[in-house]
Write a protein that holds these residues in place. Structure first.
Motif, mmCIF file in Angstrom:
data_model
loop_
_atom_site.group_PDB
_atom_site.id
_atom_site.type_symbol
_atom_site.label_atom_id
_atom_site.label_comp_id
_atom_site.label_asym_id
_atom_site.label_seq_id
_atom_site.Cartn_x
_atom_site.Cartn_y
_atom_site.Cartn_z
ATOM 1 N N PHE A 120 0.833 -1.199 0.000
ATOM 2 C CA PHE A 120 0.000 0.000 0.000
ATOM 3 C C PHE A 120 0.870 1.251 0.000
ATOM 4 O O PHE A 120 0.608 2.198 -0.759
ATOM 5 N N ARG A 121 1.900 1.260 0.855
ATOM 6 C CA ARG A 121 2.789 2.431 0.901
ATOM 7 C C ARG A 121 3.489 2.650 -0.438
ATOM 8 O O ARG A 121 3.619 3.797 -0.899
ATOM 9 N N GLU A 122 3.949 1.584 -1.056
ATOM 10 C CA GLU A 122 4.605 1.702 -2.359
ATOM 11 C C GLU A 122 3.635 2.218 -3.418
ATOM 12 O O GLU A 122 3.985 3.068 -4.247
ATOM 13 N N LYS A 123 2.417 1.725 -3.375
ATOM 14 C CA LYS A 123 1.393 2.159 -4.327
ATOM 15 C C LYS A 123 1.105 3.644 -4.137
ATOM 16 O O LYS A 123 0.972 4.397 -5.120
ATOM 17 N N GLU A 124 1.001 4.093 -2.883
ATOM 18 C CA GLU A 124 0.759 5.513 -2.606
ATOM 19 C C GLU A 124 1.917 6.363 -3.109
ATOM 20 O O GLU A 124 1.704 7.453 -3.653
ATOM 21 N N LYS A 125 3.156 5.889 -2.916
ATOM 22 C CA LYS A 125 4.325 6.649 -3.390
ATOM 23 C C LYS A 125 4.319 6.776 -4.907
ATOM 24 O O LYS A 125 4.587 7.859 -5.453
ATOM 25 N N THR A 126 4.028 5.680 -5.617
ATOM 26 C CA THR A 126 3.997 5.749 -7.082
ATOM 27 C C THR A 126 2.885 6.676 -7.560
ATOM 28 O O THR A 126 3.078 7.443 -8.510
ATOM 29 N N LEU A 131 1.275 11.869 -9.836
ATOM 30 C CA LEU A 131 0.509 13.116 -9.751
ATOM 31 C C LEU A 131 1.429 14.330 -9.772
ATOM 32 O O LEU A 131 1.088 15.372 -10.354
ATOM 33 N N ARG A 132 2.603 14.218 -9.170
ATOM 34 C CA ARG A 132 3.561 15.323 -9.206
ATOM 35 C C ARG A 132 4.031 15.586 -10.641
ATOM 36 O O ARG A 132 4.178 16.739 -11.061
ATOM 37 N N VAL A 134 2.339 14.886 -13.397
ATOM 38 C CA VAL A 134 1.218 15.482 -14.120
ATOM 39 C C VAL A 134 1.081 16.944 -13.732
ATOM 40 O O VAL A 134 0.879 17.821 -14.594
ATOM 41 N N SER A 135 1.210 17.243 -12.455
ATOM 42 C CA SER A 135 1.099 18.615 -11.979
ATOM 43 C C SER A 135 2.208 19.476 -12.578
ATOM 44 O O SER A 135 1.971 20.612 -13.030
ATOM 45 N N HIS A 136 3.410 18.948 -12.580
ATOM 46 C CA HIS A 136 4.547 19.682 -13.140
ATOM 47 C C HIS A 136 4.333 19.933 -14.645
ATOM 48 O O HIS A 136 4.587 21.048 -15.142
ATOM 49 N N PHE A 137 3.861 18.915 -15.364
ATOM 50 C CA PHE A 137 3.605 19.060 -16.799
ATOM 51 C C PHE A 137 2.533 20.123 -17.031
ATOM 52 O O PHE A 137 2.655 20.948 -17.962
ATOM 53 N N CYS A 138 1.471 20.131 -16.215
ATOM 54 C CA CYS A 138 0.377 21.119 -16.367
ATOM 55 C C CYS A 138 0.900 22.525 -16.102
ATOM 56 O O CYS A 138 0.500 23.472 -16.793
ATOM 57 N N GLN A 139 1.782 22.686 -15.111
ATOM 58 C CA GLN A 139 2.333 24.004 -14.810
ATOM 59 C C GLN A 139 3.179 24.515 -15.973
ATOM 60 O O GLN A 139 3.115 25.697 -16.337
ATOM 61 N N ILE A 140 3.966 23.618 -16.561
ATOM 62 C CA ILE A 140 4.799 24.012 -17.696
ATOM 63 C C ILE A 140 3.905 24.393 -18.880
ATOM 64 O O ILE A 140 4.165 25.393 -19.583
ATOM 65 N N GLU A 141 2.861 23.611 -19.129
ATOM 66 C CA GLU A 141 1.970 23.871 -20.249
ATOM 67 C C GLU A 141 1.244 25.206 -20.099
ATOM 68 O O GLU A 141 1.063 25.931 -21.047
ATOM 69 N N ASN A 142 0.843 25.533 -18.836
ATOM 70 C CA ASN A 142 0.126 26.793 -18.604
ATOM 71 C C ASN A 142 1.088 27.952 -18.735
ATOM 72 O O ASN A 142 0.788 29.023 -19.148
#
Length: 142
Positions: A120-126, A131-132, A134-142
């Motif tokens: 579970f911990r490994e799954k949460e980390k992945t 998500l980080r 995706v978030s980073h990609f969205c920030q660059i795109e904006n």
């Protein structure tokens, strides 16, 4: 105030919740003890009432007598309904030891739980890293 009903004596003491003096308690309680009948089905009424009376005198509190009266009412009701006397045993029972098979089951469950928690911990980390990204990609795109 004393009132007889079915060979029971109902005793009501009008006080402020505590016995004002030991002399008053000593004069009132023997009268109560002398008036209580011995029930054929009860084995502990005399000892319980005596102990409650002594505790009430020592602590200057009517609560032990009230508790004993309630216990006796419950016992009397059980006896009139044809049930046997309710006895309570406060001795500690020895803890049951687990057999070897049960110990193995417990250990297996612990190991399984540890593995599931690790997965579970490994799954949460992945998921967090994904998500980080995706978030980073969205920030660059904006």
């Amino acid at each position: 105030m004393y009132e007889r009903s079915n060979s029971l004596v109902n005793v009501t003491l009008y006080m402020d919740g505590e016995i004002d003096s030991e002399a008053l308690a000593a004069s009132a309680l023997p009268l109560i003890l002398d008036e209580l009948p011995v029930f054929t089905g009860f084995s502990t009424i005399d000892q319980g009432v005596s102990a409650a009376a002594m505790t009430a005198i020592e602590s200057n509190d009517m609560m032990p007598i009230i508790k004993e009266e309630l216990k006796n009412k419950i016992q009397f009701k059980r006896m009139t309904e044809g049930k046997e006397e309710l006895t309570i045993d406060f001795t500690k029972k020895p803890k049951a030891e687990l057999t070897d098979v049960e110990k193995e089951k417990v250990e297996r469950r612990r190991v399984q739980n540890r593995m599931a928690a690790r997965r579970f911990r490994e799954k949460e980390k992945t998921l967090e890293t994904k998500l980080r990204k995706v978030s980073h990609f969205c920030q660059i795109e904006n």
